[in-house]
Design a protein around this motif. Sequence first.
Motif, PDB file in Angstrom:
ATOM      1  N   SER A 158       0.817  -1.205   0.000  1.00  0.00           N
ATOM      2  CA  SER A 158       0.000   0.000   0.000  1.00  0.00           C
ATOM      3  C   SER A 158       0.852   1.258   0.000  1.00  0.00           C
ATOM      4  CB  SER A 158      -0.904   0.019   1.241  1.00  0.00           C
ATOM      5  OG  SER A 158      -0.112   0.046   2.416  1.00  0.00           O
ATOM      6  N   SER A 159       2.159   1.126   0.046  1.00  0.00           N
ATOM      7  CA  SER A 159       3.043   2.291   0.103  1.00  0.00           C
ATOM      8  C   SER A 159       3.520   2.680  -1.288  1.00  0.00           C
ATOM      9  CB  SER A 159       4.240   2.014   1.010  1.00  0.00           C
ATOM     10  OG  SER A 159       5.048   0.991   0.467  1.00  0.00           O
ATOM     11  N   GLU A 160       3.972   3.918  -1.402  1.00  0.00           N
ATOM     12  CA  GLU A 160       4.465   4.439  -2.668  1.00  0.00           C
ATOM     13  C   GLU A 160       5.707   5.264  -2.417  1.00  0.00           C
ATOM     14  OE1 GLU A 160       2.798   6.805  -6.627  1.00  0.00           O
ATOM     15  OE2 GLU A 160       1.690   6.891  -4.742  1.00  0.00           O
ATOM     16  N   SER A 161       6.728   5.068  -3.245  1.00  0.00           N
ATOM     17  CA  SER A 161       7.967   5.833  -3.138  1.00  0.00           C
ATOM     18  C   SER A 161       7.926   6.994  -4.118  1.00  0.00           C
ATOM     19  CB  SER A 161       9.177   4.949  -3.445  1.00  0.00           C
ATOM     20  OG  SER A 161       9.270   3.885  -2.526  1.00  0.00           O
ATOM     21  N   ILE A 162       8.287   8.186  -3.641  1.00  0.00           N
ATOM     22  CA  ILE A 162       8.297   9.395  -4.460  1.00  0.00           C
ATOM     23  C   ILE A 162       9.689  10.016  -4.416  1.00  0.00           C
ATOM     24  CG2 ILE A 162       7.306  11.686  -4.814  1.00  0.00           C
ATOM     25  CD1 ILE A 162       5.304   9.511  -5.314  1.00  0.00           C
ATOM     26  N   SER A 163      10.232  10.364  -5.575  1.00  0.00           N
ATOM     27  CA  SER A 163      11.574  10.945  -5.633  1.00  0.00           C
ATOM     28  C   SER A 163      11.599  12.348  -5.049  1.00  0.00           C
ATOM     29  CB  SER A 163      12.072  10.987  -7.080  1.00  0.00           C
ATOM     30  OG  SER A 163      11.248  11.833  -7.877  1.00  0.00           O
TER      31      SER A 163
END
Length: 201
Positions: free
Chosen positions: A124-129
Amino acid sequence: MHNYEVKGHPKVKVIIFITIFAVMLSTWLNLSIDLFEKMMGRPVSVTVSTVAVAGALYFIFSKYVWKWELFRIIFKYPDFNGKYSIVGMSFKNTTNENFEWEGILSIKQDWDKILISMKSKNSSSESISVNGSVVYHPMKGYKLIYSYENTPNNNVDELHKHNGTCEFSFEENLINATGNYYNDGKNRENFGSMELRRINE
């Protein structure tokens, strides 16, 4: 979106060129307006601002011109825009476990800004630069390096907000890439490898 750097690219010189061209273009437009006034025999209350012209040229260049194939060939400036399928392998330091996962990497890129997001299919997590840089290696391709923040979207106990770094090596055609990621050792001691393939050319 955030700023990023393409190593060796003369960004400052490009901005200076845009500024000089804006001065020339705005001067020509104002002279044309003056000539039109004389031909019409009455004043025209229009003045073209150099700042406005420079802003418009910069916007057009940043959104569209840099994507032209000739520009990318001359300056070795890659266009990563698009989505990529991910097949990854993660390793957990604390338990020596490893597991395979799949996901999607999305890249939105302008000449001066970029945003990279990564989401796995089973999380459910998302990585953002938060920052990034690009290096071109002749005969090999492009290396994309960026730092990211990952914030879970729910309250799963084993998921914590964490930071990390990704490195991708793209082939010159920008279709395939291999890479690695490293999470910080404080909140989530994971690292892993990834394979990318563009899914919308």
